[in-house]
Design a protein around this motif. Sequence first.
Motif, PDB file in Angstrom:
ATOM      1  N   GLN A 144      -9.885   9.173  -3.576  1.00  0.00           N
ATOM      2  CA  GLN A 144      -9.088   8.069  -3.049  1.00  0.00           C
ATOM      3  C   GLN A 144      -7.632   8.516  -2.981  1.00  0.00           C
ATOM      4  O   GLN A 144      -7.119   9.137  -3.911  1.00  0.00           O
ATOM      5  CB  GLN A 144      -9.204   6.837  -3.950  1.00  0.00           C
ATOM      6  CG  GLN A 144      -8.324   5.666  -3.537  1.00  0.00           C
ATOM      7  CD  GLN A 144      -8.763   5.045  -2.214  1.00  0.00           C
ATOM      8  OE1 GLN A 144      -9.884   4.577  -2.077  1.00  0.00           O
ATOM      9  NE2 GLN A 144      -7.873   5.059  -1.229  1.00  0.00           N
ATOM     10  N   LYS A 145      -6.992   8.208  -1.860  1.00  0.00           N
ATOM     11  CA  LYS A 145      -5.565   8.475  -1.706  1.00  0.00           C
ATOM     12  C   LYS A 145      -4.892   7.199  -1.211  1.00  0.00           C
ATOM     13  O   LYS A 145      -5.513   6.362  -0.549  1.00  0.00           O
ATOM     14  CB  LYS A 145      -5.314   9.626  -0.724  1.00  0.00           C
ATOM     15  CG  LYS A 145      -5.909  10.960  -1.166  1.00  0.00           C
ATOM     16  CD  LYS A 145      -5.646  12.063  -0.135  1.00  0.00           C
ATOM     17  CE  LYS A 145      -6.290  13.364  -0.552  1.00  0.00           C
ATOM     18  NZ  LYS A 145      -6.027  14.453   0.432  1.00  0.00           N
ATOM     19  N   TYR A 146      -3.589   7.087  -1.519  1.00  0.00           N
ATOM     20  CA  TYR A 146      -2.852   5.872  -1.166  1.00  0.00           C
ATOM     21  C   TYR A 146      -1.589   6.185  -0.371  1.00  0.00           C
ATOM     22  O   TYR A 146      -1.024   7.283  -0.460  1.00  0.00           O
ATOM     23  CB  TYR A 146      -2.448   5.107  -2.439  1.00  0.00           C
ATOM     24  CG  TYR A 146      -3.600   4.573  -3.245  1.00  0.00           C
ATOM     25  CD1 TYR A 146      -4.246   3.386  -2.875  1.00  0.00           C
ATOM     26  CD2 TYR A 146      -4.046   5.236  -4.383  1.00  0.00           C
ATOM     27  CE1 TYR A 146      -5.300   2.881  -3.617  1.00  0.00           C
ATOM     28  CE2 TYR A 146      -5.110   4.745  -5.141  1.00  0.00           C
ATOM     29  CZ  TYR A 146      -5.727   3.556  -4.749  1.00  0.00           C
ATOM     30  OH  TYR A 146      -6.770   3.054  -5.493  1.00  0.00           O
ATOM     31  N   VAL A 147      -1.160   5.176   0.392  1.00  0.00           N
ATOM     32  CA  VAL A 147       0.145   5.194   1.039  1.00  0.00           C
ATOM     33  C   VAL A 147       0.904   3.972   0.523  1.00  0.00           C
ATOM     34  O   VAL A 147       0.408   2.851   0.622  1.00  0.00           O
ATOM     35  CB  VAL A 147       0.043   5.127   2.577  1.00  0.00           C
ATOM     36  CG1 VAL A 147       1.432   5.049   3.203  1.00  0.00           C
ATOM     37  CG2 VAL A 147      -0.719   6.333   3.122  1.00  0.00           C
ATOM     38  N   VAL A 148       2.081   4.194  -0.035  1.00  0.00           N
ATOM     39  CA  VAL A 148       2.877   3.104  -0.600  1.00  0.00           C
ATOM     40  C   VAL A 148       4.244   3.089   0.073  1.00  0.00           C
ATOM     41  O   VAL A 148       4.911   4.128   0.178  1.00  0.00           O
ATOM     42  CB  VAL A 148       3.040   3.257  -2.124  1.00  0.00           C
ATOM     43  CG1 VAL A 148       4.022   2.214  -2.668  1.00  0.00           C
ATOM     44  CG2 VAL A 148       1.683   3.119  -2.817  1.00  0.00           C
ATOM     45  N   CYS A 149       4.649   1.912   0.519  1.00  0.00           N
ATOM     46  CA  CYS A 149       5.976   1.747   1.101  1.00  0.00           C
ATOM     47  C   CYS A 149       6.897   1.084   0.099  1.00  0.00           C
ATOM     48  O   CYS A 149       6.622  -0.014  -0.394  1.00  0.00           O
ATOM     49  CB  CYS A 149       5.913   0.905   2.376  1.00  0.00           C
ATOM     50  SG  CYS A 149       7.537   0.589   3.090  1.00  0.00           S
ATOM     51  N   ASN A 150       7.992   1.747  -0.191  1.00  0.00           N
ATOM     52  CA  ASN A 150       9.019   1.198  -1.073  1.00  0.00           C
ATOM     53  C   ASN A 150       9.928   0.298  -0.238  1.00  0.00           C
ATOM     54  O   ASN A 150      10.840   0.766   0.436  1.00  0.00           O
ATOM     55  CB  ASN A 150       9.812   2.340  -1.715  1.00  0.00           C
ATOM     56  CG  ASN A 150      10.871   1.840  -2.682  1.00  0.00           C
ATOM     57  OD1 ASN A 150      11.180   0.654  -2.724  1.00  0.00           O
ATOM     58  ND2 ASN A 150      11.428   2.750  -3.463  1.00  0.00           N
ATOM     59  N   ALA A 151       9.645  -0.994  -0.262  1.00  0.00           N
ATOM     60  CA  ALA A 151      10.466  -1.975   0.457  1.00  0.00           C
ATOM     61  C   ALA A 151      11.259  -2.832  -0.516  1.00  0.00           C
ATOM     62  O   ALA A 151      11.603  -3.967  -0.221  1.00  0.00           O
ATOM     63  CB  ALA A 151       9.575  -2.854   1.340  1.00  0.00           C
ATOM     64  N   ASP A 152      11.560  -2.244  -1.674  1.00  0.00           N
ATOM     65  CA  ASP A 152      12.331  -2.947  -2.702  1.00  0.00           C
ATOM     66  C   ASP A 152      13.819  -2.662  -2.467  1.00  0.00           C
ATOM     67  O   ASP A 152      14.488  -2.060  -3.304  1.00  0.00           O
ATOM     68  CB  ASP A 152      11.896  -2.484  -4.090  1.00  0.00           C
ATOM     69  CG  ASP A 152      12.424  -3.385  -5.196  1.00  0.00           C
ATOM     70  OD1 ASP A 152      12.155  -4.591  -5.145  1.00  0.00           O
ATOM     71  OD2 ASP A 152      13.107  -2.874  -6.106  1.00  0.00           O
ATOM     72  N   GLU A 153      14.303  -3.079  -1.320  1.00  0.00           N
ATOM     73  CA  GLU A 153      15.663  -2.774  -0.889  1.00  0.00           C
ATOM     74  C   GLU A 153      16.667  -3.551  -1.735  1.00  0.00           C
ATOM     75  O   GLU A 153      16.929  -4.723  -1.498  1.00  0.00           O
ATOM     76  CB  GLU A 153      15.813  -3.146   0.590  1.00  0.00           C
ATOM     77  CG  GLU A 153      17.152  -2.813   1.204  1.00  0.00           C
ATOM     78  CD  GLU A 153      17.175  -3.145   2.684  1.00  0.00           C
ATOM     79  OE1 GLU A 153      17.517  -2.269   3.484  1.00  0.00           O
ATOM     80  OE2 GLU A 153      16.831  -4.296   3.051  1.00  0.00           O
TER      81      GLU A 153
END
Length: 530
Positions: free
Chosen positions: A185-194
């Motif tokens: 399993q692999k993931y893509v995470v977006c850091n939208a904690d601006e």
Amino acid sequence: ERDHRIVAGCPMSFRVFVPSDSAALSVGAGAVASVIADEAARRGLDVTIVRNGARGMMWLEPLVEVETPAGRVGYGPVRAADVASLFDAGFLTGGKHALSIGVVSEHPYLAKQERLCFARVGVTDPLSWDDYCAHGGSRGLQAALAMSGADGVAAVTESGLRGRGGAAFPTGIKWKTVLDTAADQKYVVCNADEGDSGTFSDRMTMEDDPFLLIEGMTIAGVVTGATQGYIYVRSEYPHAERALLAAIATAYERGVLGESVLGSGKRFDLDVRRGAGAYICGEETSLLESLEGKRGTVRFKPPVPAISGLFGKPTVINNVITFASIPVIFDKGAAFYRDFGRGRSRGTLPIQLTGNIRRGGLVEKAFGVTLNELLHDFGGGSASGRPIRTVQVGGPLGAYIPESQFDVPLDYEAYASIGAMVGHGGIVVFDDTVDMAKMARYAMEFCAIESCGKCTPCRIGSTRGVETIDRIIEGRERGAQVVILEDLCNTMLAGSLCALGGMTPFPVLSALKHFPQDFGLGPDGLAVAA
């Protein structure tokens, strides 16, 4: 005079654009849209109101646009009380009015930009997949689906794209590491904690062109073999969260997400997770801890997230603007993107002008633009009319840059050479009334409040830093206290686990260096006799 509602005996229909961006809503865009609809009905006019995104010219919000044969003509800032006079002036056909700014795309603020990430922002209906595709959307994803993972990673590497969240790490290296690491399993995470001061480009992307972020993350999944993505949105962004959830639902309906992305047989699922307001969760490993349901604290590295990230699996983690840059690279090619910028800083950066500035807003430019160009050509100088003394670039941990360095090209290496950083592209402007000793104190206090507490240099150093600056301001043994403060800063720089403690010295030391008089010091840094 011929009724402007009739052409060759046929009733005309009009399209009017009123932003649904939260910045526009905060100054009354919702009321303006409602009054336009009511006034059109009262006058018997066929008007369709499209809730588009903001163009980024924030001093003109709410900016109302109307579609004409000459292009979209804008009026702003429009208040509800202005609507009747706009109708009287024939604004539906581009009539002259005191609030008219002409054809919006020709406005100097926009015409002088290089909009790659923000090409659609303010132009399209953010939640219309058809509108998105009609303006070039999804072409990058289609290109990625026709490539091998290795070729996709090569394209990202060749483009020169570096992380736009602040660290500026080469994106291709992250993606290649995830691609080459075997896992079930692999993931893509977006850091939208601006969370940086003076930043809003992530918010605008999510609210005003959410399909762009979805496309960029889906490409990342297709290229690296990841099948699950998460967007980590800060809790202070409810409008962005709603826009993303609506766009994701549409993407599933249209076959963009799910078990077979655009019929390719490749799976990618995407969901949104809401943060809880901690600044430290903008640091990638703290964010991953939070995503896993734990307290947001920094992880030791190695291992890096690309090898052992979310739930211990290989994880691509990038910020919003990094993912937003991906579709244009796959659509127009790595060389096209690489041709923007200078040195090792390639492509464009959405720069956010805030603080004491006359024309605040978003400016997307290729790397190499200077602060003088941004502050004066785009920003129009200070809002107060007083001289600009300094700007802070890169958020609350960014250095204070004096006027003498306003012509340094905005790129990662050039800024590093003067002890500064580009960061997320946020620029906060201060005029000559600012007290830089108080600003330095604020930086230390901010770190003390936001520290996760895991490492001593950050947790204790920032607290002692506030106390030391207080003694300097009070004039108590200034010379000795400056030595202590500089020693504290060096300890934090060298010993902190993450950028929060490691970069807090940037604003403190830059304030001391460039504005010693605010600390009661002479140009040589020595205490001035009382």
